[in-house]
Design an enzyme around this catalytic site. Sequence first.
Site, PDB file in Angstrom:
ATOM      1  N   ASP A  60       0.803  -1.231   0.000  1.00 41.27           N
ATOM      2  CA  ASP A  60       0.000   0.000   0.000  1.00 41.27           C
ATOM      3  C   ASP A  60       0.836   1.282   0.000  1.00 41.27           C
ATOM      4  OD1 ASP A  60      -2.867  -0.692   0.081  1.00 41.27           O
ATOM      5  OD2 ASP A  60      -2.322  -1.800   1.896  1.00 41.27           O
ATOM      6  N   ASP A  66      -1.358   8.677   4.013  1.00 32.89           N
ATOM      7  CA  ASP A  66      -1.660   8.107   5.326  1.00 32.89           C
ATOM      8  C   ASP A  66      -0.497   8.181   6.299  1.00 32.89           C
ATOM      9  OD1 ASP A  66      -4.316   7.442   4.723  1.00 32.89           O
ATOM     10  OD2 ASP A  66      -3.622   5.726   3.557  1.00 32.89           O
ATOM     11  N   ARG A  85       1.245  -1.353   7.383  1.00 32.61           N
ATOM     12  CA  ARG A  85       1.614  -0.074   6.792  1.00 32.61           C
ATOM     13  C   ARG A  85       2.590   0.724   7.653  1.00 32.61           C
ATOM     14  NH1 ARG A  85      -2.626   3.187   3.694  1.00 32.61           N
ATOM     15  NH2 ARG A  85      -0.586   3.943   3.019  1.00 32.61           N
ATOM     16  N   ARG A 130      -9.011   3.012  11.396  1.00 27.88           N
ATOM     17  CA  ARG A 130      -7.582   3.310  11.303  1.00 27.88           C
ATOM     18  C   ARG A 130      -7.120   4.417  12.251  1.00 27.88           C
ATOM     19  NH1 ARG A 130      -5.670   1.384   6.338  1.00 27.88           N
ATOM     20  NH2 ARG A 130      -6.759  -0.568   5.942  1.00 27.88           N
ATOM     21  N   HIS A 160     -11.824   5.870   5.362  1.00 25.22           N
ATOM     22  CA  HIS A 160     -11.272   7.070   5.999  1.00 25.22           C
ATOM     23  C   HIS A 160     -12.267   8.227   5.907  1.00 25.22           C
ATOM     24  CE1 HIS A 160      -7.053   5.434   4.889  1.00 25.22           C
ATOM     25  NE2 HIS A 160      -7.109   5.456   6.196  1.00 25.22           N
ATOM     26  N   CYS A 247      -5.112  10.336  -1.538  1.00 28.56           N
ATOM     27  CA  CYS A 247      -4.237   9.345  -0.882  1.00 28.56           C
ATOM     28  C   CYS A 247      -2.841   9.268  -1.479  1.00 28.56           C
ATOM     29  CB  CYS A 247      -4.828   7.954  -1.006  1.00 28.56           C
ATOM     30  SG  CYS A 247      -6.576   7.867  -0.746  1.00 28.56           S
TER      31      CYS A 247
END
Length: 254
Positions: A60, A66, A85, A130, A160, A247
């Site tokens: 990712d 993020d 991540r 998250r 998100h 993103c």
Amino acid sequence: MRIAFTREVSLRIAECELTHLQRDPVNASRAREQHAVYENRLREAGCDVRRLPPLPDCPDSVFVEDTAVVLDEIAVITRPGAASRRPETGSTAQALRAFRELVTVTAPGILDGGDVLRVGKNLYVGLSGRTNPAGLDALAKAVGPHGYTARGVELSGCLHLKSAVTRVAEDTVLLNPAWVEPAVFSAFAQVAVDPAEPAGGNALQLGDTLIFPEEFPRTRERLEAAGIPVTPVPAGELAKAEGGVTCCSLIIDA
Ligand code: CIR
């Protein structure tokens, strides 16, 4: 100068985290082609595009948003909610260190940059799978001394906060009312996504340019009817990985 940090699409993107979508394997070479178009749109919008070091073993890692929350005064390095991540943040910190004082979110806090919508000195923070209250607290403590407030926002049905709502003009947000409560954003004019395009709430505003997925023509019509022209980009391949247009970059005014 405005810098847009990006990162190349990992060839392991098909192994990405997935929360709401059924797995529909991402074609890495098509994703790379679309990502290159996106980077060109960033350049056309005046950004100096700089790629962070590749992380081929982090599926990712193209979703650099993020890994940090960049403000004018500081950058907050996140502790991503998905353990897979967490190795992504080190190289972001390394790159941002030259431009901002860094603050780092630590356990038990988790925070994904995709959950943080900034409007002036107000940060809206999605309490998602998250981002937890400890992550929100850590962010609030880091930004408070610089005059920002951070408030939690409930969401449902999406990954998100910025999957559900983004800013599209000075006084206007684009949102999916099924995923986030519109009353939270009552101070703004609102454009709702077309119900047939639930993931259409993620747009990237860069000055007068609004980068928006070409896969959502009905929502585009609604934006244009509200006087907000869009710059379309092909974003369908990374959408299979639950990624949108915000993103894939970290924007910093240097
Ligand atoms: C993930 O689940 O973390 C990735 N597959 C998608 C992250 C998208 N990032 C974003 O919306 N800010």
